[in-house]
Design an enzyme around this catalytic site. Sequence first.
Site, PDB file in Angstrom:
ATOM      1  N   GLU A 196      30.145  37.778  37.546  1.00  0.00           N
ATOM      2  CA  GLU A 196      28.968  38.640  37.709  1.00  0.00           C
ATOM      3  C   GLU A 196      27.665  37.847  37.712  1.00  0.00           C
ATOM      4  O   GLU A 196      26.688  38.196  37.056  1.00  0.00           O
ATOM      5  CB  GLU A 196      28.995  39.760  36.654  1.00  0.00           C
ATOM      6  CG  GLU A 196      30.264  40.602  36.786  1.00  0.00           C
ATOM      7  CD  GLU A 196      30.425  41.675  35.724  1.00  0.00           C
ATOM      8  OE1 GLU A 196      29.570  41.787  34.835  1.00  0.00           O
ATOM      9  OE2 GLU A 196      31.428  42.414  35.797  1.00  0.00           O
ATOM     10  N   GLU A 248      39.673  43.537  40.597  1.00  0.00           N
ATOM     11  CA  GLU A 248      39.664  44.454  39.444  1.00  0.00           C
ATOM     12  C   GLU A 248      39.600  45.903  39.922  1.00  0.00           C
ATOM     13  O   GLU A 248      38.725  46.670  39.506  1.00  0.00           O
ATOM     14  CB  GLU A 248      38.468  44.156  38.527  1.00  0.00           C
ATOM     15  CG  GLU A 248      38.382  42.734  38.018  1.00  0.00           C
ATOM     16  CD  GLU A 248      37.172  42.490  37.128  1.00  0.00           C
ATOM     17  OE1 GLU A 248      36.594  43.474  36.617  1.00  0.00           O
ATOM     18  OE2 GLU A 248      36.803  41.318  36.943  1.00  0.00           O
TER      19      GLU A 248
END
Length: 565
Positions: free
Chosen positions: A330, A435
């Site tokens: 991220e 994910e």
Amino acid sequence: MYIMWFEVNALSYDYSAPIECLQNPHKPQYGGGIIMNPELEDGLKGWSTFGKAKIQHRDSHGNHFVVAHSRTQPPDSVSQRLYLHQNNLYTFSAWIQVSRGNAPVTAIFKTSTGFVHAGAIIAQSNCWSFLKGGLTVNSSGPAQLYFESKDTSVEIWVDSISLQPFTEEQWRSHQDQSFEKAHKGKVKIKLVDSQGNPLSNATISIKQTNAGFPFGCAINKNILNNNAYKNWFTSRHFTVTTFEDEMKWYSTEAVEGKEDYSAADALLQFAKQQKLSVRGHNVFWDDPQYQPQWVKSLSSQQLSMSASKRLNSIMSRYKGQLIAWDVVNENLHNNFFESKIGATASSVFYNSAFKADGATTMFLNEYNTIEEPGDQMSTPAKYLAKLREIQSFPGNANGRLGIGLESHFDTPNLPYVRSSIDTLAATGLPIWLTEVDVKSSPNQATYLEQVLREGRSHPKVQGIVVWGAWNPQGCYRMCLTDNNFKNLPTGDVVDKLLKEWGLQGVTAGIVDGNGFYEASLPHGDYQVKISHPTLKNSSLSRSFNVAPKNNASHHDDLLLLQVSA
């Protein structure tokens, strides 16, 4: 290898997405689709101002385009009115340039129910950039396409605009065709007796023993001592997994200097026993709230030293045992390490990772790059810019980089998903959906199936991990099973698709009069069994593999089985 083609009443989907800034734009995809005057060859016909901008028709070396100038507000630009249908999926593209420097430009559709972002690009001056995106609308009605840039000092130049609608049936046909072409192979089996004569009318069954496409689900330490969880997971025939938390820094070194890899070691041992590939997740998480508590108060120099120690510790421990590392997690939304160590912190981490475990692919793992076109922090253009930043750092040019797309969805915008993957695929780097989950709603299972089909069928996606690690207190956002390990609707979707994609199904039939049997099979390892009354042991079994072929190869895989009658 020959490819099976479907005859469908559908315009083929164009997966191309140039990522170079070009002197002249390409022709519009699909001839512009439903856009009027897409190449601006007919003056400003079909185009009008949006907001308080002024627009102008210009020509450069024979190329015509429209310019929005005298802008005072971000939405001030050029516009076209359209009518959009609720049940259509729209793929959108345009070539964009700005008058000076570079500036993000977003394509937006104003509808009766709100504003829909279709895609964004970091436009440059002196060359044209390709913006590719897509959208759906929640009700049919009139709409206005316009372009937005927060930098009101630049002119927005637009050319070769395209908006192509597809029906849901056409969209599904694209998936089927792509899956057939990119992820399957045609196998021809010939059965002969000991004299080489065809053995006709034998019964044949083919079962996949190992999938060529990595598909799996995350796990956590709950699986280690819970046989019901273990049995549920292993019966799914997953081929890859990711540990939910057990490799993260806050799990392995909660107290400075006291490393504990016991949970990660145990999960890796379990994965090896089950012949599961493992993605390393993650070396660093750039979000300030997910640092070990002791890390947050370190000075710049202390953090740099501790981060180096962390990277080398975990990567040396698991070197050569994993198929991937999420090196910086991220990184587009957060900058904890950059703010403390310096702007090149992430590039340095990748440099160190390439040196520590150079044979393993290092991923940049990010959310909302394909999920939310309205998130301007992680658009495909921003993702590409970060990749280039990492690759341009001294020593990183030849490192094995990968694109990790987290895929945490609310309501999937499938045209945007596909277009975004198209754009990232132009890098030639491996792409994974790392994910995958969908937030809880009455449509959760339906949306999950849509996302998994889109990812599995895309010609450039190389693996998928569902983010459904079970926890008795509840999963992160989506469970596949209840606490009694009975499938939830989401689990049923996964099982259905696994069967459809080959792992839980059997292909069966009768050999023809010439001893031949043909099948189109997903890439992977297979066991074929032949039964015939004349066979001494009543049946014959052989193994074979269906692998991707070079585009230049134009032959079937022929498996010749000779038996003694």
